[in-house]
Design a protein around this motif. Structure first.
Motif, PDB file in Angstrom:
ATOM      1  N   GLU A 128       7.781  -5.224 -12.534  1.00 33.14           N
ATOM      2  CA  GLU A 128       8.763  -4.149 -12.684  1.00 33.14           C
ATOM      3  C   GLU A 128       9.410  -3.768 -11.358  1.00 33.14           C
ATOM      4  OE1 GLU A 128       6.959  -0.941 -14.844  1.00 33.14           O
ATOM      5  OE2 GLU A 128       6.825  -2.137 -16.665  1.00 33.14           O
ATOM      6  N   THR A 129       8.603  -3.602 -10.316  1.00 31.58           N
ATOM      7  CA  THR A 129       9.206  -3.195  -9.048  1.00 31.58           C
ATOM      8  C   THR A 129      10.090  -4.295  -8.477  1.00 31.58           C
ATOM      9  OG1 THR A 129       7.170  -3.783  -7.879  1.00 31.58           O
ATOM     10  CG2 THR A 129       7.473  -1.464  -8.389  1.00 31.58           C
ATOM     11  N   LEU A 130       9.705  -5.563  -8.630  1.00 34.05           N
ATOM     12  CA  LEU A 130      10.548  -6.654  -8.138  1.00 34.05           C
ATOM     13  C   LEU A 130      11.862  -6.738  -8.902  1.00 34.05           C
ATOM     14  CD1 LEU A 130       8.057  -9.566  -7.409  1.00 34.05           C
ATOM     15  CD2 LEU A 130       9.376  -8.236  -5.771  1.00 34.05           C
ATOM     16  N   ILE A 131      11.819  -6.584 -10.206  1.00 31.24           N
ATOM     17  CA  ILE A 131      13.070  -6.635 -10.974  1.00 31.24           C
ATOM     18  C   ILE A 131      13.964  -5.460 -10.603  1.00 31.24           C
ATOM     19  CG2 ILE A 131      14.055  -6.397 -13.293  1.00 31.24           C
ATOM     20  CD1 ILE A 131      11.869  -8.278 -14.277  1.00 31.24           C
ATOM     21  N   LEU A 132      13.374  -4.285 -10.449  1.00 30.88           N
ATOM     22  CA  LEU A 132      14.182  -3.129 -10.065  1.00 30.88           C
ATOM     23  C   LEU A 132      14.809  -3.345  -8.688  1.00 30.88           C
ATOM     24  CD1 LEU A 132      11.938  -0.217 -11.360  1.00 30.88           C
ATOM     25  CD2 LEU A 132      14.074  -1.074 -12.352  1.00 30.88           C
ATOM     26  N   ARG A 133      14.097  -4.001  -7.794  1.00 34.64           N
ATOM     27  CA  ARG A 133      14.622  -4.249  -6.448  1.00 34.64           C
ATOM     28  C   ARG A 133      15.600  -5.409  -6.426  1.00 34.64           C
ATOM     29  NH1 ARG A 133      17.159  -3.610  -2.771  1.00 34.64           N
ATOM     30  NH2 ARG A 133      16.720  -4.232  -0.650  1.00 34.64           N
ATOM     31  N   LEU A 134      15.195  -6.559  -6.980  1.00 37.69           N
ATOM     32  CA  LEU A 134      15.973  -7.779  -6.844  1.00 37.69           C
ATOM     33  C   LEU A 134      17.105  -7.917  -7.864  1.00 37.69           C
ATOM     34  CD1 LEU A 134      13.017 -10.258  -6.196  1.00 37.69           C
ATOM     35  CD2 LEU A 134      14.521  -9.177  -4.494  1.00 37.69           C
ATOM     36  N   VAL A 135      16.892  -7.427  -9.071  1.00 35.85           N
ATOM     37  CA  VAL A 135      17.905  -7.574 -10.118  1.00 35.85           C
ATOM     38  C   VAL A 135      18.779  -6.325 -10.211  1.00 35.85           C
ATOM     39  CG1 VAL A 135      18.299  -7.968 -12.583  1.00 35.85           C
ATOM     40  CG2 VAL A 135      16.451  -9.176 -11.412  1.00 35.85           C
ATOM     41  N   GLU A 136      18.160  -5.167 -10.248  1.00 30.95           N
ATOM     42  CA  GLU A 136      18.916  -3.925 -10.391  1.00 30.95           C
ATOM     43  C   GLU A 136      19.443  -3.409  -9.055  1.00 30.95           C
ATOM     44  OE1 GLU A 136      19.869  -2.706 -13.248  1.00 30.95           O
ATOM     45  OE2 GLU A 136      18.683  -4.130 -14.418  1.00 30.95           O
ATOM     46  N   GLY A 137      18.919  -3.918  -7.940  1.00 31.22           N
ATOM     47  CA  GLY A 137      19.424  -3.549  -6.623  1.00 31.22           C
ATOM     48  C   GLY A 137      18.999  -2.175  -6.128  1.00 31.22           C
TER      49      GLY A 137
END
Length: 178
Positions: A128-137
């Motif tokens: 979740e934290t990686l997607i929020l950082r890498l995908v959602e910016g």
């Protein structure tokens, strides 16, 4: 006014039927909900489910005990919706990735799909934290603020998640060369 207080004030206003407050809650938390959903379902499903999560959450806003708890609560509503969707759907046969139209090659798309598959295989907190950082910016502080996690937890999750992601991608790269 702190971010927690601002969120609590928006939730209180939304409970009173303030449509503007509902809109602001949506704009503020939709990227987090979308990012959480991407950890479980395909991109097209995440788009639709984001809307559904807010419909459900806003319908159950009266059940929320403390207005300031909204960030963690909306994330848990998103997780449940994603898990329900996954149980109802057939297993993923491909990962739907939308890349910018200009310059997105087949290789770019394949790389993005490979990375997202690797992220989805990580433990939930890292995913979740990686997607929020890498995908959602979102930045680390934004992730903390919008999920209810502490900034320290977000830093640890991002650090450990990136390490595991690098390792997973390296292993897959090795396997592809063999």
């Amino acid at each position: 006014m702190s971010e927690t207080e601002a969120t609590a004030a928006l939730v209180a206003a939304a409970r009173r039927g303030d449509g503007g407050a509902l809109e602001r809650l949506y704009r503020r938390f939709a990227p987090v909900v979308h990012g959480v959903l991407l950890g479980y379902v395909q991109h097209a499903d995440a788009e639709d489910l984001t809307q559904h999560v807010f419909e459900v959450a806003l319908g159950r806003l009266a059940d929320l005990r403390e207005d300031a708890a909204f960030p963690g609560w909306i994330v848990s509503v998103a997780r449940r919706a994603a898990l329900d969707q996954r149980r109802r759907s057939a297993p993923l046969t491909g990962v739907g990735i939308e890349l910018p139209a200009g310059g997105a090659t087949h290789e770019d798309r394949a790389d993005a799909e490979r990375v997202l598959r690797a992220i989805r295989a990580l433990p939930e907190a890292y995913r979740e934290t990686l997607i929020l950082r890498l995908v959602e910016g979102l930045t680390g502080p934004e992730i903390a603020q919008l999920t209810g996690l502490t900034p320290g937890s977000v830093r640890v999750n991002l650090h450990r998640g990136m390490a595991q992601l690098r390792q997973a991608l390296a292993v897959r790269e090795e396997g592809a060369r063999s």
